[in-house]
Write an enzyme that holds these catalytic residues in place. Structure first.
Site, short mmCIF file in Angstrom:
data_model
loop_
_atom_site.label_atom_id
_atom_site.label_comp_id
_atom_site.label_asym_id
_atom_site.label_seq_id
_atom_site.Cartn_x
_atom_site.Cartn_y
_atom_site.Cartn_z
N THR A 154 0.90 -1.16 0.00
CA THR A 154 0.00 0.00 0.00
C THR A 154 0.93 1.20 0.00
O THR A 154 2.03 1.14 0.57
CB THR A 154 -0.91 0.05 1.24
OG1 THR A 154 -0.09 0.20 2.40
CG2 THR A 154 -1.74 -1.24 1.38
N HIS A 155 0.50 2.25 -0.68
CA HIS A 155 1.33 3.47 -0.77
C HIS A 155 2.71 3.17 -1.38
O HIS A 155 3.67 3.90 -1.11
CB HIS A 155 1.50 4.13 0.60
CG HIS A 155 0.24 4.21 1.39
ND1 HIS A 155 -0.69 5.22 1.23
CD2 HIS A 155 -0.28 3.36 2.32
CE1 HIS A 155 -1.70 5.01 2.06
NE2 HIS A 155 -1.49 3.88 2.72
N SER A 276 18.23 2.24 -26.59
CA SER A 276 18.43 3.68 -26.70
C SER A 276 19.32 3.95 -27.90
O SER A 276 20.25 3.19 -28.16
CB SER A 276 19.10 4.20 -25.43
OG SER A 276 19.72 5.46 -25.69
N LYS A 282 21.07 0.37 -22.53
CA LYS A 282 19.67 0.47 -22.15
C LYS A 282 18.80 -0.66 -22.65
O LYS A 282 18.93 -1.14 -23.77
CB LYS A 282 19.08 1.79 -22.67
CG LYS A 282 19.68 3.01 -22.01
CD LYS A 282 19.17 3.21 -20.60
CE LYS A 282 17.86 3.96 -20.65
NZ LYS A 282 17.31 4.13 -19.31
N ASN A 284 14.75 -0.80 -22.41
CA ASN A 284 13.67 0.06 -21.93
C ASN A 284 12.29 -0.59 -22.07
O ASN A 284 12.05 -1.33 -23.03
CB ASN A 284 13.67 1.38 -22.72
CG ASN A 284 14.85 2.27 -22.35
OD1 ASN A 284 15.36 2.18 -21.23
ND2 ASN A 284 15.28 3.09 -23.28
N GLU A 289 5.13 1.77 -21.31
CA GLU A 289 4.87 3.22 -21.31
C GLU A 289 3.82 3.57 -22.35
O GLU A 289 3.01 4.48 -22.15
CB GLU A 289 6.17 3.97 -21.57
CG GLU A 289 7.15 3.85 -20.41
CD GLU A 289 8.59 4.17 -20.76
OE1 GLU A 289 9.42 4.11 -19.86
OE2 GLU A 289 8.88 4.45 -21.94
N TYR A 316 -31.01 14.54 -35.37
CA TYR A 316 -29.66 14.44 -35.93
C TYR A 316 -29.05 15.83 -36.11
O TYR A 316 -29.70 16.77 -36.55
CB TYR A 316 -29.68 13.72 -37.29
CG TYR A 316 -28.29 13.65 -37.91
CD1 TYR A 316 -27.41 12.64 -37.54
CD2 TYR A 316 -27.85 14.63 -38.80
CE1 TYR A 316 -26.12 12.60 -38.06
CE2 TYR A 316 -26.56 14.58 -39.32
CZ TYR A 316 -25.71 13.56 -38.95
OH TYR A 316 -24.43 13.53 -39.45
#
Ligand code: ARG
Length: 440
Positions: A154-155, A276, A282, A284, A289, A316
């Site tokens: 949690t958190h 990258s 890298k 990624n 994302e 319409y």
């Protein structure tokens, strides 16, 4: 003045000359609504068969139009105002005067509402299946790696130990609600507006109920004004996509965290990871994302659709032409992201040692230690205070182990009984896969 004009749109009888090219450029929707073509063809065929049955056109002409509709295609150089204009133009080109009979008792207003409903119904079904595919990947990973123990948060702070199966199943249940929302969106689209005409029906002896039945729709419209102005079905599908993408976004965020060097709980397979252009080291999680990013765009599309609808007087209005692009984009994004997450979760390598080490820090079982004191008769508040004092003083608990703490949680839906959940999810997935596809 003097700029070239387009002559001969469907409605050209009332107006002199043609439409200014700039107006056509702004108002045309063919590049977007050409995706409705197979659905509009099916709806047009149902309409024309009805016209034949009702004696509004001759049976031979109805048959000829139905056959010619099978040959309609979007030509690469088409400049029609919309897909409905394109279809009628090609019918007239193929059949002459017979083609000019197709639009009796119909308007593009009920026509577009019908085609879009059929599209939404078909894609709600596909979205349900695509969601079930991801559920199946999660359940498979829960079966193969599910006994790995991790600290749930949690958190984003270590809280209590759970088996990985319980964590993966949590996403599976969120997706199950998405499946239900897609099914509901499909039902919402499953009413035929054909016969509502421009807004108030027609004086011709139409039989809208038989058209609805032929399209496999659950019924025909109850009110012609509502039928041509209602886009709730699009909102329902848009909302269902937005919520599903929000779930995918949360899963993506988790992949980003878990595959970071700071967590090192999992690593992506190379075929879904990205590099990258500058930093050679890298690896990624762009896929995750993108799942997060697409959700933002989809939420905007839902808001945009609601904003389009909120001020419209019955019935319409041309604003309604804006309804399709966002929904098409959302559906494409949802199917694409679901597929991407199937690949990401399917190929993920879990770092079981690292996960268990985080769960076995001697603090995630603090609640279990307090509950042991409660079993010995201490009030919970006192037990909480005592364990808190011991933790603050630097004590860490060797018992129970994370595995023992998990095994002690035996209530329904709790981590100790996660096997039941996986069985239930598998039944739900099978039920989704057993649904019959809508035609068209
Ligand atoms: N392309 C239009 C749409 O998507 C079709 C309906 C046009 N109707 C009209 N009365 N101009 O909404």
């Amino acid at each position: 003045m003097g700029d070239s004009v387009l002559s001969g749109p469907l409605w050209s009888g009332r107006l002199e000359g043609g439409l200014h090219v700039d107006v056509l450029a702004l108002s045309q929707s063919l590049d977007v609504d050409q995706r409705l073509l197979p659905y509009d063809v099916a709806a047009s065929q149902a309409h024309v068969r009805m016209l034949g049955r009702q004696g509004i056109i001759a049976a031979a002409e109805a048959n000829a139009i139905v056959a010619a509709l099978e040959t309609v295609v979007v030509e690469s150089d088409a400049t029609d105002e919309d897909v409905h204009s394109l279809i009628e133009r090609q019918l007239v080109a193929a059949l002459g005067d017979t083609g000019r009979r197709v639009h009796a008792g119909r308007s593009r207003n009920d026509q577009v509402a019908t085609a879009f409903r059929l599209w939404c119904r078909a894609h709600a079904y596909r979205l349900g299946l695509a969601t079930a595919e991801l559920q199946a990947v999660l359940v498979a990973r829960a079966r193969s790696d599910g006994s790995t123990v991790l600290p749930a948060f949690t958190h984003l702070q270590r809280a209590q130990p759970v088996p990985l199966a319980h964590h993966l199943a949590a996403h599976g249940w969120a997706l199950q609600r998405d499946v239900q929302r897609f099914e509901a969106a499909g039902r919402s689209a499953d009413v035929s507006p054909l016969g509502a005409g421009a807004l108030a029906g027609s004086s011709l002896p139409l039989d809208p109920v038989s058209v609805a039945a032929e399209l496999g729709m659950s019924g025909s419209f109850a009110n012609s004004l509502d039928a041509v102005s209602d886009r709730d079905f699009a909102v329902d599908l848009s909302y269902a996509c937005a919520v599903c993408l929000v779930h995918c976004s949360r899963m993506g965020e988790e992949l980003i965290l878990w595959t970071s060097q700071e967590f090192a709980w999992a690593s992506l397979a190379d075929d879904v990871a990205t590099g990258s252009s500058m930093m050679p080291q890298k690896k990624n999680p762009d896929v995750a994302e993108l799942a997060r990013g697409r959700a933002g765009t989809a939420i905007g599309r839902l808001t945009g659709l609601l904003a389009t609808l909120k001020g419209l007087p019955l019935a319409y209005n041309r604003d309604l032409q804006e309804d399709k692009q966002g929904v098409f984009e959302q559906v494409d994004a949802t199917i694409g992201v679901l597929r991407m997450l199937c690949l990401a979760y399917g190929g993920l390598t879990f770092n079981a040692e690292q996960m268990r080490a985080a769960a076995a820090d001697g603090a995630t079982v603090a609640t279990d230690v307090a509950e042991a004191l409660v079993r010995g008769g201490m009030p919970f508040r006192d037990a909480h205070a005592e364990v808190a004092r011991r933790i603050a003083a630097g004590e860490r608990f060797a018992a129970p182990t994370p595995e023992e703490a998990i095994a002690a949680r035996q209530g329904p839906g709790m981590p100790g009984r996660v096997g039941e959940q996986l069985d239930a999810l598998e039944s739900a997935i099978a039920a989704t896969k057993a649904l019959s596809p809508p035609i068209p």
